[in-house]
Design an enzyme around this catalytic site. Structure first.
Site, PDB file in Angstrom:
ATOM      1  N   TYR A 114       0.842  -1.194   0.000  1.00 13.51           N
ATOM      2  CA  TYR A 114       0.000   0.000   0.000  1.00 13.51           C
ATOM      3  C   TYR A 114       0.880   1.247   0.000  1.00 13.51           C
ATOM      4  O   TYR A 114       1.910   1.264   0.675  1.00 13.51           O
ATOM      5  CB  TYR A 114      -0.870   0.058   1.257  1.00 13.51           C
ATOM      6  CG  TYR A 114      -1.957  -0.972   1.354  1.00 13.51           C
ATOM      7  CD1 TYR A 114      -3.246  -0.692   0.909  1.00 13.51           C
ATOM      8  CD2 TYR A 114      -1.720  -2.208   1.928  1.00 13.51           C
ATOM      9  CE1 TYR A 114      -4.261  -1.631   1.038  1.00 13.51           C
ATOM     10  CE2 TYR A 114      -2.729  -3.152   2.054  1.00 13.51           C
ATOM     11  CZ  TYR A 114      -3.989  -2.849   1.606  1.00 13.51           C
ATOM     12  OH  TYR A 114      -5.005  -3.760   1.733  1.00 13.51           O
ATOM     13  N   ARG A 169      -1.943 -11.997   4.583  1.00 16.13           N
ATOM     14  CA  ARG A 169      -3.327 -11.712   4.184  1.00 16.13           C
ATOM     15  C   ARG A 169      -3.588 -12.292   2.802  1.00 16.13           C
ATOM     16  O   ARG A 169      -2.785 -12.130   1.886  1.00 16.13           O
ATOM     17  CB  ARG A 169      -3.580 -10.191   4.094  1.00 16.13           C
ATOM     18  CG  ARG A 169      -3.677  -9.376   5.355  1.00 16.13           C
ATOM     19  CD  ARG A 169      -4.667  -9.767   6.406  1.00 16.13           C
ATOM     20  NE  ARG A 169      -5.959 -10.332   6.018  1.00 16.13           N
ATOM     21  CZ  ARG A 169      -7.019  -9.645   5.641  1.00 16.13           C
ATOM     22  NH1 ARG A 169      -6.998  -8.339   5.539  1.00 16.13           N
ATOM     23  NH2 ARG A 169      -8.155 -10.258   5.365  1.00 16.13           N
ATOM     24  N   TYR A 171       0.017 -10.161   1.107  1.00 15.08           N
ATOM     25  CA  TYR A 171       1.142  -9.524   1.806  1.00 15.08           C
ATOM     26  C   TYR A 171       1.242 -10.008   3.248  1.00 15.08           C
ATOM     27  O   TYR A 171       0.238 -10.387   3.856  1.00 15.08           O
ATOM     28  CB  TYR A 171       1.029  -7.992   1.750  1.00 15.08           C
ATOM     29  CG  TYR A 171      -0.222  -7.418   2.362  1.00 15.08           C
ATOM     30  CD1 TYR A 171      -0.323  -7.170   3.731  1.00 15.08           C
ATOM     31  CD2 TYR A 171      -1.316  -7.089   1.562  1.00 15.08           C
ATOM     32  CE1 TYR A 171      -1.465  -6.619   4.291  1.00 15.08           C
ATOM     33  CE2 TYR A 171      -2.472  -6.549   2.105  1.00 15.08           C
ATOM     34  CZ  TYR A 171      -2.526  -6.315   3.471  1.00 15.08           C
ATOM     35  OH  TYR A 171      -3.666  -5.779   4.012  1.00 15.08           O
ATOM     36  N   HIS A 229      -7.116  -9.262  -1.317  1.00 13.48           N
ATOM     37  CA  HIS A 229      -8.438  -8.713  -0.971  1.00 13.48           C
ATOM     38  C   HIS A 229      -8.557  -7.268  -1.426  1.00 13.48           C
ATOM     39  O   HIS A 229      -7.573  -6.567  -1.602  1.00 13.48           O
ATOM     40  CB  HIS A 229      -8.693  -8.816   0.538  1.00 13.48           C
ATOM     41  CG  HIS A 229      -7.717  -8.026   1.359  1.00 13.48           C
ATOM     42  ND1 HIS A 229      -6.475  -8.499   1.685  1.00 13.48           N
ATOM     43  CD2 HIS A 229      -7.794  -6.782   1.887  1.00 13.48           C
ATOM     44  CE1 HIS A 229      -5.822  -7.594   2.388  1.00 13.48           C
ATOM     45  NE2 HIS A 229      -6.587  -6.528   2.522  1.00 13.48           N
ATOM     46  N   HIS A 269     -10.709  -3.820  -0.185  1.00 18.38           N
ATOM     47  CA  HIS A 269     -11.567  -3.216   0.846  1.00 18.38           C
ATOM     48  C   HIS A 269     -12.733  -2.491   0.178  1.00 18.38           C
ATOM     49  O   HIS A 269     -12.539  -1.783  -0.816  1.00 18.38           O
ATOM     50  CB  HIS A 269     -10.771  -2.216   1.679  1.00 18.38           C
ATOM     51  CG  HIS A 269      -9.706  -2.833   2.523  1.00 18.38           C
ATOM     52  ND1 HIS A 269      -9.914  -3.224   3.829  1.00 18.38           N
ATOM     53  CD2 HIS A 269      -8.421  -3.157   2.250  1.00 18.38           C
ATOM     54  CE1 HIS A 269      -8.800  -3.739   4.316  1.00 18.38           C
ATOM     55  NE2 HIS A 269      -7.865  -3.715   3.387  1.00 18.38           N
TER      56      HIS A 269
END
Lengths: 91, 213
Positions: B79, B128, B118, B131, B133
């Site tokens: 991110y 994780r 990640y 995905h 959000h």
């Protein structure tokens, strides 16, 4: 027909990437009536530690008690400068 | 401390505060907000995908003209956020943030790249699953939903405490998108379908409250 609702999941630590664009600390646009108020507080976790990256969303009626939403059919004035919604954050 | 109710929930009459909610219009969106691959000068690295679906209420009625927001990692699982210290590369052509409005039938559509898995250091070897959000407002403040969409066949789902935090297996599965031949664009992008069901406006908002699950 009845559908099962979608479950929620944690917003995660990177919420600000997606949600910062709506942030402001002032809901009061030009020409809005009523007494201007400020309020502030702290966001703490269950251990009493400050939450440093929270976003707060608030929703409210205008000074006449009217929500800027079609479900509110009260005979009270709407004010274009007041939408009643904002997020606020301090980092 | 016991935190779950011992007695059946009592449905309280909803007030205007709960059956109304913030309204957003198309005027707040920019042209490329729905296309995360066209927000910078060049193409982001990664596999292009189309993510689309419908937003419905529990009575299967479309939720029209509602804001849908997404954010996600880049294809390397990173991110662009100061708190993300994963040593995967950032991508100057990918911010990972999109928004759109549903149409009259409750449909929405995003073009993006497939997010990478990640590590998140929650426990030993914690990863994780891939995905995206999602954040939705729906027609009322009580219908506000924040959730995550997953991808079919992801082997990390079985190891993910966040996915596992939903007690009902059927409710967990509903967070997994489905490969969709119809929205797949030839020579361009795979399609994934993800329908979202918002709670009714008369329900008491509760975290992970799963009627019918």
């Amino acid at each position: 027909m009845s559908l099962s609702t979608t479950a929620s999941q944690t917003i995660g630590p990177f919420l600000h990437i997606g949600l910062n664009w709506l942030i402001t600390d002032n809901l009061v646009g030009p020409g809005v009536s009523g007494d201007k108020v400020t309020f502030e507080g702290r966001v703490l976790d269950g251990d009493g530690k400050p939450v440093s990256d929270a976003i707060i969303e608030i929703w409210q009626a205008n000074a006449h008690g009217r929500y800027a939403h079609p479900e509110d059919t009260q005979d009270k004035p709407l004010e274009p400068g007041f939408k009643g919604f904002r997020t606020s954050a301090h980092r | 401390v016991k935190r779950s109710p011992l007695q059946p929930l009592v449905l309280l009459p909803t007030s205007l505060s709960e059956v109304t909610g913030p309204l957003f219009g198309y005027d707040i969106l920019k042209a490329n907000d729905f296309d995360l691959t066209r927000q910078h000068g060049g193409d982001p690295i990664g596999e292009r995908i189309v993510v689309s679906g419908r937003v419905l209420d529990a009575n299967a009625r479309p939720v029209a003209n509602t804001l849908v927001e997404i954010w996600q990692a880049n294809s390397a699982g990173r991110y662009p956020h100061p708190s993300d210290q994963h040593n995967a590369p950032t991508d100057p052509n990918f911010t990972g943030c999109g928004r759109t409005m549903t149409d009259a039938e409750g449909r929405y559509r995003f073009v993006t790249i497939k997010p990478g898995e990640y590590p998140w250091r929650n426990h030993y070897n914690a990863w994780r699953p891939a995905h995206i959000h999602f954040s939705l407002f729906g027609p009322a403040f009580a219908t506000r939903l924040v959730t995550q969409m997953y991808f079919p066949g992801d082997p990390l789902l079985d190891y993910d405490p966040m996915y596992a935090s939903i007690p009902s297996e059927s409710a967990r599965r509903r967070l997994i998108s489905a490969f969709d031949w119809e929205t797949t664009i030839p020579e361009q992008a795979l399609g994934y379908k993800f329908d979202i069901i918002l709670r009714g406006r008369d329900e008491t908002p509760m975290d992970n409250y799963l009627p019918g699950a």
